[in-house]
Write an enzyme that holds these catalytic residues in place. Sequence first.
Site, PDB file in Angstrom:
ATOM      1  N   ARG A   1      12.376  -1.507  10.635  1.00 23.54           N
ATOM      2  CA  ARG A   1      11.340  -1.187  11.589  1.00 23.54           C
ATOM      3  C   ARG A   1      11.145  -2.309  12.700  1.00 23.54           C
ATOM      4  O   ARG A   1      11.373  -3.272  12.435  1.00 23.54           O
ATOM      5  CB  ARG A   1       9.857  -0.980  11.065  1.00 23.54           C
ATOM      6  CG  ARG A   1       9.689   0.522  10.606  1.00 23.54           C
ATOM      7  CD  ARG A   1       8.553   0.340   9.828  1.00 23.54           C
ATOM      8  NE  ARG A   1       7.171   0.035  10.331  1.00 23.54           N
ATOM      9  CZ  ARG A   1       6.264  -0.157   9.655  1.00 23.54           C
ATOM     10  NH1 ARG A   1       5.912   0.598   8.322  1.00 23.54           N
ATOM     11  NH2 ARG A   1       5.032  -0.571  10.245  1.00 23.54           N
TER      12      ARG A   1
ATOM     13  N   ARG B   1       0.996  -9.271  13.544  1.00 22.59           N
ATOM     14  CA  ARG B   1       0.362  -8.118  12.964  1.00 22.59           C
ATOM     15  C   ARG B   1      -0.484  -8.835  11.899  1.00 22.59           C
ATOM     16  O   ARG B   1      -1.546  -8.287  11.595  1.00 22.59           O
ATOM     17  CB  ARG B   1       1.278  -7.270  12.247  1.00 22.59           C
ATOM     18  CG  ARG B   1       2.029  -6.296  13.630  1.00 22.59           C
ATOM     19  CD  ARG B   1       3.356  -5.515  13.074  1.00 22.59           C
ATOM     20  NE  ARG B   1       3.017  -4.976  11.776  1.00 22.59           N
ATOM     21  CZ  ARG B   1       3.671  -4.640  10.863  1.00 22.59           C
ATOM     22  NH1 ARG B   1       5.068  -5.235  10.898  1.00 22.59           N
ATOM     23  NH2 ARG B   1       3.655  -3.889   9.726  1.00 22.59           N
TER      24      ARG B   1
ATOM     25  N   ARG C   1      -8.649   0.570   9.168  1.00 26.73           N
ATOM     26  CA  ARG C   1      -8.369  -0.567   9.536  1.00 26.73           C
ATOM     27  C   ARG C   1      -9.284  -1.299  10.323  1.00 26.73           C
ATOM     28  O   ARG C   1      -9.267  -2.486  10.410  1.00 26.73           O
ATOM     29  CB  ARG C   1      -7.062  -0.657  10.243  1.00 26.73           C
ATOM     30  CG  ARG C   1      -5.713  -0.824   9.448  1.00 26.73           C
ATOM     31  CD  ARG C   1      -4.559  -0.443  10.409  1.00 26.73           C
ATOM     32  NE  ARG C   1      -3.365  -1.234   9.940  1.00 26.73           N
ATOM     33  CZ  ARG C   1      -2.274  -0.608   9.280  1.00 26.73           C
ATOM     34  NH1 ARG C   1      -2.702   0.500   8.911  1.00 26.73           N
ATOM     35  NH2 ARG C   1      -1.333  -1.400   8.915  1.00 26.73           N
TER      36      ARG C   1
ATOM     37  N   LYS D   1       0.874  -1.285   0.054  1.00 29.37           N
ATOM     38  CA  LYS D   1       0.120  -0.171  -0.129  1.00 29.37           C
ATOM     39  C   LYS D   1       0.822   1.007  -0.143  1.00 29.37           C
ATOM     40  O   LYS D   1       0.678   2.245  -0.653  1.00 29.37           O
ATOM     41  CB  LYS D   1      -1.005   0.019   1.349  1.00 29.37           C
ATOM     42  CG  LYS D   1      -1.835  -1.152   1.670  1.00 29.37           C
ATOM     43  CD  LYS D   1      -2.638  -0.970   2.669  1.00 29.37           C
ATOM     44  CE  LYS D   1      -1.745  -1.129   3.936  1.00 29.37           C
ATOM     45  NZ  LYS D   1      -1.010  -2.411   4.427  1.00 29.37           N
TER      46      LYS D   1
ATOM     47  N   ARG E   1      11.976  -5.558   4.550  1.00 26.36           N
ATOM     48  CA  ARG E   1      11.644  -4.225   4.201  1.00 26.36           C
ATOM     49  C   ARG E   1      12.633  -3.139   4.955  1.00 26.36           C
ATOM     50  O   ARG E   1      12.795  -3.347   6.051  1.00 26.36           O
ATOM     51  CB  ARG E   1      10.247  -3.876   4.846  1.00 26.36           C
ATOM     52  CG  ARG E   1       9.816  -2.431   4.680  1.00 26.36           C
ATOM     53  CD  ARG E   1       8.434  -2.228   4.768  1.00 26.36           C
ATOM     54  NE  ARG E   1       7.679  -2.327   6.000  1.00 26.36           N
ATOM     55  CZ  ARG E   1       6.589  -2.587   6.178  1.00 26.36           C
ATOM     56  NH1 ARG E   1       5.638  -2.103   5.368  1.00 26.36           N
ATOM     57  NH2 ARG E   1       5.691  -2.479   7.534  1.00 26.36           N
TER      58      ARG E   1
HETATM   59  P1  ADP Z   1       2.122  -1.538   7.742  1.00 25.54           P
HETATM   60  O1  ADP Z   1       2.666  -0.746   6.664  1.00 25.54           O
HETATM   61  O2  ADP Z   1       3.194  -2.651   7.798  1.00 25.54           O
HETATM   62  O3  ADP Z   1       0.730  -1.796   7.243  1.00 25.54           O
HETATM   63  P2  ADP Z   1       1.610   0.919   9.331  1.00 25.54           P
HETATM   64  O4  ADP Z   1       2.846   1.789   9.071  1.00 25.54           O
HETATM   65  O5  ADP Z   1       0.600   1.040   8.358  1.00 25.54           O
HETATM   66  O6  ADP Z   1       2.138  -0.785   8.877  1.00 25.54           O
HETATM   67  O7  ADP Z   1       1.217   0.614  10.712  1.00 25.54           O
HETATM   68  C1  ADP Z   1       2.261   0.531  11.715  1.00 25.54           C
HETATM   69  C2  ADP Z   1       1.160   0.414  13.023  1.00 25.54           C
HETATM   70  O8  ADP Z   1       0.780   1.615  13.370  1.00 25.54           O
HETATM   71  C3  ADP Z   1       0.209  -0.727  13.092  1.00 25.54           C
HETATM   72  O9  ADP Z   1       0.638  -2.106  13.500  1.00 25.54           O
HETATM   73  C4  ADP Z   1      -0.681  -0.040  13.998  1.00 25.54           C
HETATM   74  O10 ADP Z   1      -0.129  -0.497  15.342  1.00 25.54           O
HETATM   75  C5  ADP Z   1      -0.651   1.358  13.965  1.00 25.54           C
HETATM   76  N1  ADP Z   1      -1.646   1.902  12.845  1.00 25.54           N
HETATM   77  C6  ADP Z   1      -1.365   2.447  11.686  1.00 25.54           C
HETATM   78  N2  ADP Z   1      -2.556   2.547  10.975  1.00 25.54           N
HETATM   79  C7  ADP Z   1      -3.498   2.536  11.973  1.00 25.54           C
HETATM   80  C8  ADP Z   1      -5.085   2.367  11.829  1.00 25.54           C
HETATM   81  N3  ADP Z   1      -5.613   2.969  10.752  1.00 25.54           N
HETATM   82  N4  ADP Z   1      -5.639   1.962  13.007  1.00 25.54           N
HETATM   83  C9  ADP Z   1      -5.093   1.503  13.826  1.00 25.54           C
HETATM   84  N5  ADP Z   1      -3.567   1.432  14.070  1.00 25.54           N
HETATM   85  C10 ADP Z   1      -2.895   1.707  13.078  1.00 25.54           C
HETATM   86  P1  ADP Z   2       2.358  -1.876   3.025  1.00 26.37           P
HETATM   87  O1  ADP Z   2       2.377  -0.419   3.082  1.00 26.37           O
HETATM   88  O2  ADP Z   2       1.090  -2.467   2.495  1.00 26.37           O
HETATM   89  O3  ADP Z   2       2.787  -2.421   4.500  1.00 26.37           O
HETATM   90  P2  ADP Z   2       4.899  -1.603   1.653  1.00 26.37           P
HETATM   91  O4  ADP Z   2       4.606  -0.815   0.535  1.00 26.37           O
HETATM   92  O5  ADP Z   2       5.698  -0.864   2.875  1.00 26.37           O
HETATM   93  O6  ADP Z   2       3.645  -2.438   2.222  1.00 26.37           O
HETATM   94  O7  ADP Z   2       5.852  -2.981   1.149  1.00 26.37           O
HETATM   95  C1  ADP Z   2       6.141  -4.004   1.993  1.00 26.37           C
HETATM   96  C2  ADP Z   2       7.549  -4.510   1.427  1.00 26.37           C
HETATM   97  O8  ADP Z   2       7.194  -5.213   0.065  1.00 26.37           O
HETATM   98  C3  ADP Z   2       8.319  -3.465   1.044  1.00 26.37           C
HETATM   99  O9  ADP Z   2       9.904  -3.886   1.355  1.00 26.37           O
HETATM  100  C4  ADP Z   2       8.402  -3.075  -0.283  1.00 26.37           C
HETATM  101  O10 ADP Z   2       9.615  -2.584  -1.047  1.00 26.37           O
HETATM  102  C5  ADP Z   2       8.056  -4.702  -0.899  1.00 26.37           C
HETATM  103  N1  ADP Z   2       7.131  -4.536  -1.949  1.00 26.37           N
HETATM  104  C6  ADP Z   2       5.815  -3.464  -2.173  1.00 26.37           C
HETATM  105  N2  ADP Z   2       5.308  -4.059  -3.330  1.00 26.37           N
HETATM  106  C7  ADP Z   2       5.789  -5.191  -3.873  1.00 26.37           C
HETATM  107  C8  ADP Z   2       5.691  -5.824  -4.832  1.00 26.37           C
HETATM  108  N3  ADP Z   2       4.402  -5.477  -5.806  1.00 26.37           N
HETATM  109  N4  ADP Z   2       6.423  -6.906  -5.276  1.00 26.37           N
HETATM  110  C9  ADP Z   2       7.559  -7.165  -4.280  1.00 26.37           C
HETATM  111  N5  ADP Z   2       7.910  -6.440  -3.312  1.00 26.37           N
HETATM  112  C10 ADP Z   2       7.028  -5.357  -3.137  1.00 26.37           C
END
Ligand code: ADP
Ligand code: ADP
Length: 231
Positions: free
Chosen positions: A168, A179, A96, A23, A135
């Site tokens: 992270r 998660r 979420r 995302k 990542r």
């Molecule tokens: P990821 O990219 O791995 O999905 P995020 O950076 O979006 O992780 O989120 C990291 C953490 O921040 C989540 O595990 C949660 O604890 C918190 N968080 C982020 N967005 C939300 C949301 N919309 N509602 C609740 N917690 C959130």
């Molecule tokens: P989210 O925001 O949904 O948690 P991220 O955009 O941070 O996900 O992506 C998670 C990890 O996967 C990062 O290390 C990113 O570089 C990698 N990634 C994202 N999209 C792709 C894809 N289409 N194919 C392979 N790796 C990807």
Amino acid sequence: MTAGRAATPRVDVIFFGAPGAGKGTQAQILSAQYGYRQISTGDLLRDNIQQETALGHAAASFMQRGELVPDDLIVEMVKDNLPPADAGVLFDGFPRTVEQAKALDDLLQSEGRGLPRAIYFYVQRAALEERLLGRWTNPRTGRVYHERFNPPKRDRVDDDDGGPLIQREDDRPEIVGHRLDVFERQTIPLIKYYDVAGSQRYLKIDAARPIATVTRELLDALESAPAVRTS
Ligand code: ADP
Ligand code: ADP
């Protein structure tokens, strides 16, 4: 800006999907290259932690444990940071929960905006673990890389600002599994909330494909999307 992609419709869109589904990667591409505005609740929370705000203090322990931060705190934070409606807004990682989804619909309607479209990024669980464990993140800008799938030009150094990349805390193996469980329990119900017959606001995409392929599909979907009316 890519030729032929200039006529971006001003539609608000939410990206939801498991941690690691891509995302943030796609939201960054669409905002940097195609003029969308991105609001990432994860990045906003991490900024609050770094600046030691009251919200940051309240959120930190939930995030370290891989739990969701309570809905009321998140909704308040989004209200305080809602971008204007002039460009399509990409909500990255929000909502979420169904509570958050209802709150966002109410908020946008109270501002006279259409309902947001919802795009579900689907990736199988085994691939998600590989993505999260590889990542690398720029803690200053939120830009993400992957050691194999999307490496920076120089190892552990950001292409844009030359600063160090970090792994992270919550991308450690023992937190990642939890998660993904939290996602299945609390966020999967959004599918039912958005995928209502006749509403045309829900789209599921296969986000396991390469980054550029997913970007193209998103652009096609967004540019053919009419605004969703509130009545
Ligand atoms: P990821 O990219 O791995 O999905 P995020 O950076 O979006 O992780 O989120 C990291 C953490 O921040 C989540 O595990 C949660 O604890 C918190 N968080 C982020 N967005 C939300 C949301 N919309 N509602 C609740 N917690 C959130
Ligand atoms: P989210 O925001 O949904 O948690 P991220 O955009 O941070 O996900 O992506 C998670 C990890 O996967 C990062 O290390 C990113 O570089 C990698 N990634 C994202 N999209 C792709 C894809 N289409 N194919 C392979 N790796 C990807």
